[in-house]
Structure formats: C-alpha cells, structure tokens
Enzyme design. Structure first.
Site, mmCIF file in Angstrom:
data_model
loop_
_atom_site.group_PDB
_atom_site.id
_atom_site.type_symbol
_atom_site.label_atom_id
_atom_site.label_comp_id
_atom_site.label_asym_id
_atom_site.label_seq_id
_atom_site.Cartn_x
_atom_site.Cartn_y
_atom_site.Cartn_z
ATOM 1 N N HIS A 95 -3.361 1.354 -4.619
ATOM 2 C CA HIS A 95 -2.866 0.745 -3.332
ATOM 3 C C HIS A 95 -3.872 0.628 -2.324
ATOM 4 O O HIS A 95 -4.717 1.503 -2.344
ATOM 5 C CB HIS A 95 -1.627 1.160 -2.871
ATOM 6 C CG HIS A 95 -1.011 0.015 -1.899
ATOM 7 N ND1 HIS A 95 -1.323 -0.140 -0.591
ATOM 8 C CD2 HIS A 95 0.108 -0.724 -1.852
ATOM 9 C CE1 HIS A 95 -0.956 -0.903 0.073
ATOM 10 N NE2 HIS A 95 0.352 -1.386 -0.905
ATOM 11 N N GLU A 167 -2.967 -7.874 -4.566
ATOM 12 C CA GLU A 167 -2.605 -7.709 -2.981
ATOM 13 C C GLU A 167 -3.762 -7.945 -2.251
ATOM 14 O O GLU A 167 -4.703 -6.823 -2.033
ATOM 15 C CB GLU A 167 -2.105 -6.464 -2.958
ATOM 16 C CG GLU A 167 -0.602 -6.123 -3.582
ATOM 17 C CD GLU A 167 0.214 -4.984 -2.934
ATOM 18 O OE1 GLU A 167 1.128 -5.301 -2.471
ATOM 19 O OE2 GLU A 167 -0.435 -3.786 -2.644
#
Ligand code: 13P
Length: 258
Positions: A95, A167
């Site tokens: 992430h 993302e």
C-alpha cells in the site's frame, strides 16, 4: 463469474466500540448480496475478534500488511503463518501508505507478495503513481516497474488468482477519484502487459480500484470494464456511507450482469 470484491480498509482506525456497533450491520448487508462480496481489513489487533463475529458469514478477513520473515527475532512484526492461523484470506501488499511512511521499496514488497502467495493466502498488490509521476505522464511505466519487481525474482505464475489494486497515490484521501478513462486505460495496459507474458495468468487476476471511492461517486466506476472490486478507505468508516456504497455496487453489477 467471480463476485465483485469490496474491501473495507480501516487503516489505523476503529476500536471495540466501532466494531460492536457496526459489524452486525455489515453482516446484514452482506446477507443481502448476490453479486458483491465483502471483506474487512481491520488493524491487526482486532482481526481475531472480528473473525469470531464473522463465523458463518461469507465476509473475509484481510490483513493490512505482513512481514517478510516467517518467524524469529523480529520485534513488532506479524508473520504470514500467524495471519493464516487466525483465518485471514487476503493480505494487502505495498500500500502506498507503507511505501511512503515505512520506506518499503519494490524489492521488499515483491518478497512479501511472493511469500503470501506461496503460503496460500491471496496477495493484493497495490500499485499506482504519485501526482508528480502523473504529471510526467509515466503512470504506465511506474505500474509496470512495480509489477516487474516481482517478475524479476519469480515466474509470472506467481500472479495466478491474485489481486492487483490500482490506487493512484494522489487520489487516496483526496475526495476525488481518478478519471474513469484513465483508470480504464491503466488497468487495460497492465492486463495486456501480463497477458503478453501469459494470457491465462492475466485472466485469473482480479483488478481493483482504490482512491476516494464513496457513495456519491461509485456509480461512475461501473463504466470501467476491467475492474472487479474496490478498496475503500475513508468511506468504509461511516457505516451509513459504506452500506449505501455497497448497495449501489450491488445494483450496478446486477444490471451489468443481467
Ligand atoms: P480512501 O478511500 O480513503 O481514499 O483510501 C483508499 C485506500 O487507500 C484503500 O486502500
């Protein structure tokens, strides 16, 4: 056909009060779903507690991170075997908040991805560009580099039945989703890239989008052909918003598949 996977990434949020108040509502909405499937990524310390709540439901557990070591003197770390032990199914790898705040580089992330897959859990590889990289028009190159760091040390089959979450870093927490055409273009490019190496593997990968998805913008995302899931941060922390978002996703997928 695989169900549309919506993951609530709580990040560093939530406590017993939040869980006790909301988990039954999440279970209730999950019960009404035919085309979508829910998963929750709570902070580590609550995984086991939530696991007990989720018995007899189809909601899966997601870990927000994992260590590269399986055991030993690594104070503060959590291993893949421990995650497996407490019933985790998916692990978020790379992430951007870990890349940025914890200086995780592509090589380190590749090791986590490979370990997770080899141990039988499903890695969710987060990829995406910064605002600066977007301005330089190098989004595709950045995403491919992030994928290539895994392919440098492992064959493409490591991606079989895994998840890649696009993302864009600048979209996370910005209240503005990326342009629909750009999401479509980037994901198609990545799909084609992996397909050029192995078509079967490429087809088995689930692509998700993450970055400021909420109940007001979610309908737009269903114009994108290539995604089969979402990673939702902030909007998963307010139960009314999350339920509304899930209901809209279910309706859109039902229409698309009927
Ligand atoms: P937001 O939905 O808060 O932008 O976060 C997205 C994200 O980082 C999911 O992993």
């Amino acid at each position: 056909m695989k169900k549309f996977l919506i993951i609530a990434n709580w990040k560093l949020n939530g406590d017993f009060n939040f869980i006790n108040k909301n988990i039954n509502l999440i279970k209730k909405i999950d019960n009404s779903l035919n085309f979508c499937k829910l998963a929750i990524a709570p902070p580590y310390v609550y995984i086991d507690y939530i696991h007990n709540y989720l018995k007899n439901t189809s909601i899966n557990l997601v870990a927000q991170n994992v260590d590269i070591n399986e055991k030993g003197s690594f104070t503060g770390e959590i291993s893949i075997n421990m995650l497996k032990d407490i019933g985790v199914k998916y692990v978020i790898i790379g992430h951007s908040e870990r890349r940025i705040n914890h200086y995780e580089n592509n090589n380190f992330i590749a090791k986590k991805f490979i370990l997770t897959k080899k141990k039988g859990l499903i890695p969710i590889l987060c990829i995406g560009e910064t605002k600066e990289e977007k301005k330089q028009n190098i989004t595709e190159k950045i995403c491919i580099n992030q994928i290539n760091s895994i392919l440098k040390i492992c064959e493409v089959k490591i991606f079989y039945n895994t998840i890649i979450a696009y993302e864009p870093i600048w979209a996370i927490g910005s209240r503005k989703i990326a342009d629909i055409n750009e999401i479509e273009k980037t994901i198609s490019f990545i799909k084609k890239y992996i397909s050029s190496i192995n078509q079967k593997i490429s087809k088995s990968i689930v692509f998700q989008y993450g970055g400021s998805v909420n109940k007001d913008n979610i309908n737009n995302l269903f114009q994108i052909k290539n995604i089969n899931g979402l990673l939702v941060g902030k909007a998963s922390l307010t139960i009314e918003n999350f339920i509304s978002l899930v209901k809209k996703a279910e309706k859109n997928i039902r229409l698309l598949r009927s």
